[in-house]
Design an enzyme around this catalytic site. Structure first.
Site, PDB file in Angstrom:
ATOM      1  N   ASP A 224     -10.333  -2.098 -11.389  1.00  0.00           N
ATOM      2  CA  ASP A 224      -8.929  -1.803 -11.080  1.00  0.00           C
ATOM      3  C   ASP A 224      -8.591  -0.481 -11.760  1.00  0.00           C
ATOM      4  OD1 ASP A 224      -6.279  -2.036 -10.286  1.00  0.00           O
ATOM      5  OD2 ASP A 224      -5.751  -3.617 -11.713  1.00  0.00           O
ATOM      6  N   CYS A 264      -8.508  -4.355  -6.034  1.00  0.00           N
ATOM      7  CA  CYS A 264      -7.258  -4.850  -5.444  1.00  0.00           C
ATOM      8  C   CYS A 264      -6.485  -3.757  -4.713  1.00  0.00           C
ATOM      9  CB  CYS A 264      -6.391  -5.501  -6.514  1.00  0.00           C
ATOM     10  SG  CYS A 264      -5.817  -4.369  -7.792  1.00  0.00           S
TER      11      CYS A 264
HETATM   12  N1   CP Z   1      -3.016  -5.015  -4.625  1.00  0.00           N
HETATM   13  C1   CP Z   1      -1.669  -4.954  -4.579  1.00  0.00           C
HETATM   14  O1   CP Z   1      -0.960  -5.836  -5.077  1.00  0.00           O
HETATM   15  O2   CP Z   1      -1.187  -3.866  -3.932  1.00  0.00           O
HETATM   16  P1   CP Z   1       0.329  -3.400  -3.868  1.00  0.00           P
HETATM   17  O3   CP Z   1       0.699  -2.889  -5.244  1.00  0.00           O
HETATM   18  O4   CP Z   1       0.346  -2.314  -2.829  1.00  0.00           O
HETATM   19  O5   CP Z   1       1.194  -4.569  -3.490  1.00  0.00           O
HETATM   20  N1  NVA Z   2      -3.201  -3.527 -12.380  1.00  0.00           N
HETATM   21  C1  NVA Z   2      -2.472  -2.898 -11.309  1.00  0.00           C
HETATM   22  C2  NVA Z   2      -2.557  -3.714 -10.071  1.00  0.00           C
HETATM   23  C3  NVA Z   2      -1.841  -3.129  -8.878  1.00  0.00           C
HETATM   24  C4  NVA Z   2      -1.894  -3.998  -7.672  1.00  0.00           C
HETATM   25  C5  NVA Z   2      -1.021  -2.701 -11.716  1.00  0.00           C
HETATM   26  O1  NVA Z   2      -0.456  -3.609 -12.343  1.00  0.00           O
HETATM   27  O2  NVA Z   2      -0.458  -1.648 -11.446  1.00  0.00           O
END
Ligand code: CP
Ligand code: NVA
Length: 310
Positions: A224, A264
């Protein structure tokens, strides 16, 4: 919904809110949705409120489209639109929304705010990401693992990078489902102690420093962004501290031959992952993003639409 029609409700704030049997039923339901075998409209006449205190592409669109596909209607509420953004207490927001809508999805900063919302709401509350957890995403990731690897029994999952909301939800998933999870995080960026300690008791979750150790023989390699939402001003420092934690071809070569790569999204190519990995043959990130829709529809059908999880 009006006070006269309220029933007891169930929330989804963290993966262990579901039992193992319920999770399997949820994935089966999501798979029926994914393959077009589920055509019911359990949200007909129902409304979902979606509170977004942070940005979103996937969560916003998949919840809104998912609600529509199940026959319901979704309301997008940003801090600019609702009094929550001007300091109205979360408890009052919960009580008021409960009189109008049939479920609330929330993305915000403090996990405690979602717990308070759920305590005060009289309709199901779904966690669409907090600083601590991102449970809908990891359920979508597990559905992707099931779709491409047939399941997680006997599989090793590697987490490379920040011990953030995604890492914490993977820890919760391994705690509940019992698969092997090895996390490689730099010093100072470890996952939440209380979640790690609970999961470690099962003996299949380990925290290491060396990304190569985590990736070695893994069937799923996951990462991530290095700076999550709300941490943008730490970007430079994090780029320095996460040196060596990029998932690149050399790291994927340590994994099992049929290993898949998950992220993600949104991704920063050239930071936590190289373009050749995220855009390469082992990447399943687009199916992973699609699976947000199916798994969240299954969650809403169960919690708001009365679809049994048996
Ligand atoms: N992976 C995810 O939650 O993406 P968004 O921040 O675009 O919702
Ligand atoms: N770890 C990231 C995930 C985004 C979907 C955040 O919290 O920004």
């Amino acid at each position: 919904m009006p006070a006269s029609q309220r029933l007891r409700h169930r929330d989804f704030l963290a993966i262990p809110d579901f039992s193992v049997a319920e999770l399997h039923a949820l994935f089966d339901l999501a798979d029926r949705m994914r393959t077009g075998r589920y055509t019911a409209k359990p949200l007909a006449g129902k409304t979902l409120a979606m509170i977004f205190m942070k940005a979103s592409t996937r969560t916003r669109v998949s919840f809104e489209v998912g609600t529509y596909q199940l026959g319901g209607h979704a309301l997008f509420l940003s801090p600019r639109d609702v009094q929550l953004g001007r300091g109205e207490p979360i408890a009052d927001t919960a009580r008021v929304l409960s009189r109008y809508v049939d479920g609330i999805m929330i993305r915000t900063f403090a996990h405690q705010d979602v717990e308070e919302l759920a305590r005060c709401a009289e309709v199901p509350v779904i966690n669409g990401l907090t600083d601590l957890l991102h449970p809908c995403q990891v359920l979508a990731d597990l559905l992707t693992v099931r779709q491409h690897l047939g399941g997680w029994d006997g599989k090793k999952v590697a987490w490379i990078g920040d011990g953030n909301n995604m890492a914490n939800s993977w820890i919760n998933a391994a705690y509940r489902l019992g698969f092997e999870l090895v996390l490689a995080c730099p010093e100072g960026y470890e996952p939440a102690d209380h979640l790690l300690d609970r999961a470690r008791e099962g003996g299949r979750v380990r925290l290491v420093r060396d990304p190569a150790e985590a990736a070695s023989g893994a069937h799923v390699v996951n990462t991530d962004v290095w700076a999550s939402m709300g941490q943008e001003e730490e970007q430079r420092k994090r780029e320095h501290d996460f040196a060596g934690y990029t998932v690149d071809r050399a790291m994927m070569a340590r994994a099992a031959q049929d290993a898949i790569f998950l992220h993600c999204l949104p991704a920063h190519r050239g930071e936590e992952v190289t373009s050749d990995v995220i855009d390469g043959a082992q990447s399943r990130v687009w199916d992973e993003a699609e699976n947000r829709l199916h798994v969240q529809k299954a969650i809403m059908a169960a919690l708001i639409g009365g679809e049994p999880l048996a």
